[in-house]
Design a protein around this motif. Structure first.
Motif, short mmCIF file in Angstrom:
data_model
loop_
_atom_site.label_atom_id
_atom_site.label_comp_id
_atom_site.label_asym_id
_atom_site.label_seq_id
_atom_site.Cartn_x
_atom_site.Cartn_y
_atom_site.Cartn_z
N LEU A 66 0.81 -1.23 0.00
CA LEU A 66 0.00 0.00 0.00
C LEU A 66 0.84 1.28 0.00
O LEU A 66 0.26 2.37 0.01
CB LEU A 66 -0.94 0.03 1.22
CG LEU A 66 -2.19 -0.85 1.19
CD1 LEU A 66 -3.06 -0.55 2.41
CD2 LEU A 66 -3.00 -0.66 -0.08
N HIS A 67 2.16 1.13 -0.01
CA HIS A 67 2.95 2.37 0.00
C HIS A 67 4.37 2.13 -0.50
O HIS A 67 5.19 1.54 0.19
CB HIS A 67 2.99 2.97 1.41
CG HIS A 67 3.71 4.28 1.49
ND1 HIS A 67 3.12 5.48 1.16
CD2 HIS A 67 4.98 4.59 1.81
CE1 HIS A 67 3.99 6.46 1.31
NE2 HIS A 67 5.14 5.95 1.71
N VAL A 68 4.65 2.62 -1.70
CA VAL A 68 6.00 2.46 -2.25
C VAL A 68 6.29 3.61 -3.21
O VAL A 68 5.40 4.11 -3.89
CB VAL A 68 6.17 1.08 -2.95
CG1 VAL A 68 5.19 0.89 -4.09
CG2 VAL A 68 7.59 0.84 -3.43
N HIS A 69 7.56 4.04 -3.22
CA HIS A 69 7.98 5.12 -4.12
C HIS A 69 8.76 4.50 -5.28
O HIS A 69 9.90 4.05 -5.10
CB HIS A 69 8.89 6.10 -3.37
CG HIS A 69 8.23 6.77 -2.20
ND1 HIS A 69 7.69 8.04 -2.27
CD2 HIS A 69 8.00 6.34 -0.94
CE1 HIS A 69 7.16 8.36 -1.10
NE2 HIS A 69 7.35 7.35 -0.27
N GLY A 70 8.15 4.48 -6.45
CA GLY A 70 8.78 3.87 -7.63
C GLY A 70 10.19 4.38 -7.91
O GLY A 70 11.13 3.58 -8.08
N SER A 221 -0.99 10.04 1.27
CA SER A 221 0.06 10.94 1.70
C SER A 221 0.80 10.33 2.90
O SER A 221 0.59 9.16 3.21
CB SER A 221 -0.50 12.32 2.04
OG SER A 221 0.55 13.26 2.13
N HIS A 222 1.67 11.14 3.50
CA HIS A 222 2.42 10.72 4.69
C HIS A 222 1.87 11.45 5.92
O HIS A 222 1.49 12.62 5.82
CB HIS A 222 3.90 11.07 4.55
CG HIS A 222 4.62 10.33 3.47
ND1 HIS A 222 4.67 10.77 2.16
CD2 HIS A 222 5.32 9.17 3.49
CE1 HIS A 222 5.38 9.91 1.44
NE2 HIS A 222 5.78 8.93 2.22
N LEU A 223 1.87 10.77 7.07
CA LEU A 223 1.34 11.36 8.30
C LEU A 223 2.17 10.95 9.51
O LEU A 223 2.41 9.75 9.73
CB LEU A 223 -0.11 10.89 8.51
CG LEU A 223 -0.82 11.33 9.78
CD1 LEU A 223 -1.19 12.81 9.73
CD2 LEU A 223 -2.10 10.49 10.00
N ALA A 261 0.53 7.03 5.17
CA ALA A 261 1.68 6.19 5.52
C ALA A 261 2.26 6.59 6.86
O ALA A 261 2.31 7.78 7.19
CB ALA A 261 2.74 6.29 4.44
N HIS A 262 2.69 5.61 7.62
CA HIS A 262 3.41 5.72 8.90
C HIS A 262 2.50 5.89 10.11
O HIS A 262 2.25 4.92 10.81
CB HIS A 262 4.51 6.79 8.83
CG HIS A 262 5.46 6.55 7.69
ND1 HIS A 262 6.40 5.55 7.72
CD2 HIS A 262 5.56 7.13 6.46
CE1 HIS A 262 7.05 5.54 6.56
NE2 HIS A 262 6.56 6.49 5.78
N GLY A 263 2.03 7.09 10.40
CA GLY A 263 1.13 7.27 11.54
C GLY A 263 1.70 6.73 12.84
O GLY A 263 1.05 5.95 13.54
N SER A 312 5.95 -1.37 1.79
CA SER A 312 7.42 -1.55 1.78
C SER A 312 8.12 -0.20 1.97
O SER A 312 9.21 -0.13 2.49
CB SER A 312 7.87 -2.18 0.45
OG SER A 312 7.66 -1.27 -0.61
N ASP A 313 7.46 0.89 1.52
CA ASP A 313 8.04 2.23 1.52
C ASP A 313 9.46 2.26 0.97
O ASP A 313 10.31 3.03 1.44
CB ASP A 313 8.00 2.87 2.92
CG ASP A 313 8.24 4.37 2.86
OD1 ASP A 313 8.03 4.97 1.80
OD2 ASP A 313 8.68 4.95 3.88
N VAL A 314 9.75 1.43 -0.03
CA VAL A 314 11.02 1.62 -0.75
C VAL A 314 11.04 3.04 -1.27
O VAL A 314 10.01 3.55 -1.73
CB VAL A 314 11.09 0.59 -1.93
CG1 VAL A 314 11.99 1.09 -3.06
CG2 VAL A 314 11.56 -0.77 -1.42
#
Ligand code: GUN
Ligand code: FE
Length: 418
Positions: A66-70, A221-223, A261-263, A312-314
């Protein structure tokens, strides 16, 4: 004409977080990509139809990131001695600015999509970069590959440095152009992606909230990832009562399906909004450790009724592997258990997050129940089966020690992925 496919093998999935459902030598019956039923014994009416027999192999749902930066696939393992803000400024923003060059983007994105699918991810929510053309290229590579994805052109009109900053209007126009181009695609769709509050002016946030409403588009987004980041948001948006309130004020916090993401450092007001407005928190344990961000109190957020998926948040995370992400989520929760006494995550809970829990963002995805689409992986664990392990033990071992070499076939939406 109706198209029925029957898959046979050792089937395992999670209808609920607490337990695995298993079928030894079971059958999944799939019609036009959607599951009709799972059986221990195939009913008479289906006899005679061809069966794809994966004897002694595991059949599991495809994995959901659910969260990755290509673009950050080109950056894994770098800058891991930094915390978030320095890591962004010194490494990430420099790297992402290179995606202005479409040829550069093509090379990285091609490798990224290959590696993602090879690792067993069949549904994914991706951040591209601010660049329209290379983001289009990423959409097209994913469409060609046949997996399900949300792809966000990243929006950032402040604090990105000279190389990674957009003009507000241009950011809005390019976002709308991509929405119009891809909104009706069935498998790869747009998602509104303000990078994080510090990178967006209030004018941009407002326009993005309006676009999400106008086109009925989800948001990511990121939180509350890092303590200094949270302080910075307080300074930048002093009129808002919390970090989450910044997004909420502009229609970016559950007004449409939303991923945050994160929280890690959530306050009471945010917890209530997350629960009441059904915002999904994406737990990214590798990234949280690599950037010394902290440990998300998973059990507490679950007890608060917050929906949680895994990412994964790569390249904050160093691996695309969703099985390793599950392991790290469990390990993180055990560290917390040893400190606070909160019960750690079970394997089935982590597996649920990476399948049905995260999959719910895409609809009926991530389980083998009736009505779910058939996203699946065929796992060859033959060298272990001699020990007469149960299906559940075999899955546990695959999660902890398996990798892409064990995945012999992948399916998304009923289709075989080449
Ligand atoms: N916050 C804003 N941008 C990023 C990013 O690229 N990665 C992570 N982990 N956090 C962010
Ligand atoms: Fe991220």
């Amino acid at each position: 004409m109706e198209h029925i496919k029957i898959f046979k093998g050792d089937i395992i999935f999670t209808e609920r977080p607490e337990v695995f459902t298993t079928y030894k030598d079971g059958f999944v019956v799939v019609k036009n990509g959607t599951i009709l039923a799972v059986y221990k014994d195939i009913p008479e009416s289906y006899k005679g139809l061809p069966v794809e027999n994966h004897r002694d192999k595991l059949i599991i749902p495809g994995l959901v990131d659910l969260h990755v930066h290509g673009p950050q696939f080109d950056q894994v393992g770098l800058g891991m001695d930094k915390e978030l803000i320095d890591w962004l400024n010194i490494y990430t923003f420099q790297l992402e600015s290179k995606f202005k060059d479409v040829e550069y983007a093509k090379e990285v994105y091609t490798r990224f999509v290959e590696a993602l699918v090879k690792g067993g991810t069949t549904r994914v929510c991706i951040y591209a970069t601010i660049h329209k053309q290379s983001t289009e290229l990423l959409y097209d590579l994913l469409i060609h590959k046949g997996i399900g994805a949300y792809v966000g052109k990243v929006n950032m009109d402040q604090n990105g440095g000279i190389n990674l900053q957009e003009d507000t209007l241009e950011s809005i126009e390019n976002t709308e152009a991509l929405i119009k181009k891809y909104k009706n695609h069935s498998m790869v769709k747009p998602i509104i992606t303000p990078r994080f509050a510090p990178n967006c002016t209030t004018a941009l946030l407002k326009a993005l909230g309006d676009l999400a409403a106008k086109y009925n588009i989800p948001v990511q987004s990121h939180l509350s990832e890092n303590k200094k980041e949270v302080e910075w948001v307080k300074e930048l948006f002093s009129d808002c009562s919390s970090y989450g309130d910044v997004y909420n004020k502009y229609g970016l916090f559950g007004q449409k399906p939303t991923l945050m993401a994160h929280g890690i450092y959530l306050v009471e007001e945010e917890i209530e909004m997350l629960r009441n407005q059904e915002v999904t928190i994406v737990h990214c344990p590798d990234s949280n450790m690599n950037l010394a961000s902290g440990i998300m109190p998973t059990r507490r957020w679950l007890n608060e009724g917050i929906n949680i998926g895994l990412g994964s948040d790569v390249g904050g995370g160093h691996l695309l592997s969703m099985t390793q992400t599950m392991v790290r989520a469990i390990q993180n929760s055990k560290v917390l258990q040893s400190i606070t006494g909160e019960k750690s995550l079970s394997t089935s809970e982590a597996f649920y997050m990476a399948t049905k829990g995260g999959g719910s963002f895409f609809g009926k995805v991530g389980s083998f129940e009736k009505g779910y689409v058939f996203d699946a992986l065929i796992i060859d664990d033959e060298k272990w089966t001699k020990e007469r392990l149960t299906i559940q033990e075999r899955l546990n071992r695959f999660i902890y020690t398996g990798d892409d070499r064990n995945i012999i076939s992948r399916y998304c939406n009923g289709f075989y992925i080449k």
